[in-house]
Structures are given as structure tokens and as C-alpha cells.
Write an enzyme that holds these catalytic residues in place. Structure first.
Site, PDB file in Angstrom:
ATOM      1  N   LYS A  54      38.552  34.380  33.997  1.00  0.00           N
ATOM      2  CA  LYS A  54      37.220  34.123  34.535  1.00  0.00           C
ATOM      3  C   LYS A  54      36.207  35.106  33.936  1.00  0.00           C
ATOM      4  CE  LYS A  54      35.243  33.283  39.177  1.00  0.00           C
ATOM      5  NZ  LYS A  54      35.605  33.316  40.613  1.00  0.00           N
ATOM      6  N   SER A  89      34.375  29.233  43.072  1.00  0.00           N
ATOM      7  CA  SER A  89      33.635  29.521  41.860  1.00  0.00           C
ATOM      8  C   SER A  89      34.494  29.521  40.603  1.00  0.00           C
ATOM      9  CB  SER A  89      32.924  30.868  42.003  1.00  0.00           C
ATOM     10  OG  SER A  89      33.854  31.935  42.075  1.00  0.00           O
ATOM     11  N   SER A 108      37.188  31.154  46.364  1.00  0.00           N
ATOM     12  CA  SER A 108      36.903  30.735  44.990  1.00  0.00           C
ATOM     13  C   SER A 108      38.130  30.432  44.138  1.00  0.00           C
ATOM     14  CB  SER A 108      36.054  31.800  44.286  1.00  0.00           C
ATOM     15  OG  SER A 108      34.759  31.837  44.842  1.00  0.00           O
TER      16      SER A 108
END
Length: 453
Positions: free
Chosen positions: A75, A156, A180
Site C-alpha cells: 500500500k 482504503s 481498511s
């Protein structure tokens, strides 16, 4: 579901595949239409080199690393040495090159991971929807294959989950502040494990809420989740002990099952029926402390206060480069005074103590991960009201665990051919080993398919 990471590692040990062959398959998937807008930046050349090095070690007879040069996505919150870290934001396009890996990246690199790229995300990880106006939004490849509709990936960790779902990565390193990891896992039929936050290091990871942030991973199976947790935490999980019938499982009706989409309600009840048929002891519980959540989350709660502290200077000069929806949520923190913040931290500690007392003797709780299947993307791009309403619902169940400082795992519980639905197992802090052991027993009873098993 494709072969999982543990199955791929077994193929390498058996000599049925090479790391380079598997990496080429991963990169072909990463370049496919299903994987568009997944990567903010690609590390494909270095990933190939890492795979070749892993093969060389095995041919030389040297001990292989745990991940053996297999593809892992990261990420775009975690520092990767030699790359900038931009949080999926146009406001950080001039970010400096990272001099060193983030702590979790370093642990995976030491374990032999081949990083294929920085994955896309909701800007600064501040949304459960997964939309990114700067880099585009990765589309949910699992639901698109089922009904052809353009649906959200969940956030996310949107790009990370899609990288796993479409076969580009065997696992995705991400973060979970309010859900997330678990939300995109639930909406894409994957496994998302949020460990107790203190067990994995956050150094070198861009913060959202320092009180809630957890570094963890999306995988294709529970056994992969356990493997990644061992590598990220530096702990060895004990062997599973008790059979399923000897664990005490609880179901909470308050809040966690409000306003469920019919498909989610059906999948959840079906999962409970299958567990009871397999001998699981499931009891209904009442958790009165859940009624206190609105007060704890007023004014945006800890994410608003702590993100404002990190972003307030940058917003003065670069707010125009932010996603307006993200900027709006961060700026709620400007109204939270230092006294309010201290009161909130103390109230959270009292709430955690009350929840832990209510959960005494319970080995895991069972809830739907999110109350809906993946909604279509288009209305959420154009309507702020639709976006914020959806975001609130997506985060409702998962954020309870972050506030609890607990651990949770989402695994698929839908039937093959249905839109993905997640079953969330959760408990308070440091129950990670038990939760993973229970999840490993529940997975074959409720999941539509288990890659590599």
C-alpha cells in the site's frame, strides 16, 4: 479462487514451479484489464530480479526464504527504499525518495518477498469506499466477473485487495484503521486479518490515526493470513488445540446486524446454520457498551483529531491538491480541542474495559463484516450524500474492533456465483492466535472455495 500463497510455496518446494514462472504469471495479471489503476507505481523489474534470485538460491541448495521471491503488493503508505511514498495523493507528488524500508516492508523483504508495486488506495487511507480521484479507482474484479457491473473495490486498501483478487499478488501489505483491510476483503471474497495493533510495527508507514492504525495484510486464505501475521509480527503461532465444538462463539444482534442487505443477512444466517450443524456452540450476546459508540465517534473521533495533527500545515498550502471529501473529514479535527482529545482517550480506555468485561469467556464473536455487498461505483462518484452514507455503513461494524484495540478477520461466506459477503470473527486485544485457529476451522465450512487446499 486462484491458488493461494501457501499452495504456491508448496509447488516451489516440490519443484513443480519456479519463482520466475510464478512471477511472470503475476506480472501478466498485473498488466491485465482487471488490474487497471491498481498500482500508483510499479516495481516489476526488481520483482523479476527478486524471483530470479530466489530460484538461484534453491538451485544452489541454500535454504529458501519463507516467501521465496513471490509477488507481494505494498500500500502506498509504506516506505519502500528507493521509492517515494505519496499516500495516493496529488499533494505529495514531490515526496522525497525513501532512504529505508518501513519496518513491515523490511520484515517481508527479509522473508524473501518480491514487491511488485505501491498499490492504490483511498487518499491517505481515509475512506472505506476505495475511490481515488487522483489515480483513478480500481474496479472490483470479482463482482464484475459475476454481473458485469462496475462496483467499488472497498477501501482504503483498494488497490492491494484488487491485486490479490486478480492474481497479481499473493498477498497485499496494507493498513486497517477502521476496517481498511477487512472491507475490501469482504467485498471481493478475500481474507483480511486485522491483528492487535501493537503486534506489528508502524514505523515508516504514513499515519492516519496513530491510536488506531494497524499494519496487516489481505490474503486468499486463512492459512496465508496466519503466515503473513507470523512474518509481520515476528511471532510463531502455536498449533491449533481445541476442536470447533469446544470454542465459545457469540453473536451480537445490537448494531452489527442493523440494516443488513438481504443478501448479507442470508449469507450470515446460512453460515451460522452450517457452523451449528458442524457442532459449534453459538450463543446470542448483548453488548451494552455498543450503545456508547455514537458519543465516542462524535466530531469524527480519533481519526479526525489525529489526522488533523499530521495534515494541518500541509492543508494550509496544498488543500486544492487533496480529495475534497478527504480534506473535509480531516478538517473536522480542527474543532477538537486538546482537552476534548484527552477526554476522548480516557473515554476510550473506559469503554475498552467495559467491553472486555462483557466479553469474558467468549473466544470469538461472529458478525457480518459489512452490511452490504459492493455497491455500484457511479452514484458514489457524483453524490456526496451517497458517498458519505455508504462510507458510514461500510465502516460501522469493522470500526468497533479498532476502537476496541482488538483483532478481527473477515473471510468469505457467500455461495459460489453470489456477490461476495464477509463473515467477521473478532475479539479484544491479544486474542489473535485463538481467532486465527478458529477461523481456520470455520473457513472450509462457510467459504465458497479455498485456493490451493
Amino acid at each position: 479462487m486462484p491458488l493461494d500463497l501457501s499452495g504456491a510455496l508448496q509447488r516451489l518446494r516440490d519443484g513443480r514451479s519456479t519463482s520466475l514462472e510464478l512471477m511472470r504469471e503475476s506480472l501478466a495479471a498485473a498488466r491485465s484489464d482487471a488490474c487497471q489503476q491498481v498500482f500508483v507505481r510499479e516495481f516489476f523489474d526488481t520483482a523479476l530480479a527478486s524471483a530470479e534470485a530466489a530460484d538461484l538460491l534453491r538451485r544452489s541448495g541454500l535454504p529458501g526464504s519463507p516467501l521465496q521471491g513471490l509477488a507481494i503488493s505494498v500500500k502506498d503508505l509504506f516506505d519502500v527504499a528507493g521509492q517515494p511514498t505519496t499516500g495516493g495523493s496529488a499533494s505529495l507528488l514531490d515526496a522525497p525518495i525513501a532512504a529505508a524500508d518501513a519496518a513491515c516492508v523490511a520484515r517481508l523483504r527479509q522473508a524473501g518477498a518480491a514487491f511488485i508495486g505501491h498499490s492504490n488506495l483511498s487518499e491517505f487511507a481515509f475512506s472505506g469506499v476505495g475511490i481515488n480521484p487522483h489515480h483513478g479507482t480500481p474496479l472490483n474484479p470479482v463482482t464484475r466477473a459475476l454481473d458485469g457491473k462496475t462496483r467499488i473495490p472497498g477501501g482504503s486498501t483498494s488497490g492491494g485487495a484488487v491485486s490479490v483478487a486478480c492474481g497479481a499478488a499473493w498477498a497485499a501489505l496494507g493498513s486497517d484503521t477502521g476496517g481498511s483491510i477487512r472491507i475490501p476483503a469482504a467485498l471481493q471474497g478475500l481474507v483480511g486479518f486485522k491483528n492487535t495493533a501493537r503486534l506489528t510495527p508502524n514505523e515508516g508507514c504514513m499515519p492516519l490515526s496513530t491510536s488506531l492504525d494497524t499494519s496487516c495484510a489481505v490474503t486468499r486464505s486463512v492459512r496465508d493470513a496466519a503466515l503473513l501475521h507470523e512474518l509481520l509480527s515476528g511471532q510463531v503461532l502455536p498449533p491449533a488445540g481445541r476442536p470447533l465444538a469446544r470454542w465459545r462463539l457469540g453473536v451480537v444482534r445490537e448494531l452489527m446486524q442493523d440494516a443488513l442487505e438481504p443478501a448479507v443477512a442470508r449469507a450470515f444466517e446460512r453460515a451460522l446454520q452450517r457452523l451449528r450443524a458442524a457442532g459449534a456452540q453459538i450463543e446470542e450476546l448483548s453488548l451494552a457498551p455498543l450503545q456508547e459508540l455514537p458519543a465516542l465517534q462524535a466530531q469524527g473521533g480519533l481519526p479526525a483529531a489525529e489526522s488533523w495533527a499530521w495534515h494541518r500545515q500541509r492543508l494550509l498550502t496544498r488543500e486544492a491538491a487533496y480529495d475534497p471529501r478527504v480534506a473535509l473529514r480531516i478538517k473536522r479535527g480542527a474543532t477538537i480541542s486538546a482537552a476534548d482529545y484527552i477526554d476522548l482517550l480516557q473515554a476510550r480506555r473506559r469503554w475498552i474495559a467495559a467491553m472486555q468485561a462483557a466479553l469474558q469467556g467468549v473466544d470469538t464473536l461472529l458478525s457480518p463484516t459489512v452490511p452490504m455487498t459492493a455497491p455500484e461505483l457511479a452514484p458514489l462518484l457524483t453524490s456526496d450524500d451517497a458517498f458519505f452514507a455508504t462510507n458510514t455503513l461500510l465502516l460501522r461494524n469493522t470500526s468497533v474492533v479498532n476502537l476496541l484495540d482488538g483483532c478481527a478477520l473477515s473471510l468469505p461466506c457467500h455461495e459460489a456465483g453470489e456477490l461476495p459477503v464477509g463473515l467477521m470473527l473478532w475479539n479484544s486485544a491479544l486474542r489473535d492466535a485463538d481467532l486465527l485457529a478458529i477461523a481456520a476451522q470455520i473457513e472450509p465450512l462457510v467459504s465458497p472455495s479455498i485456493g490451493g487446499h
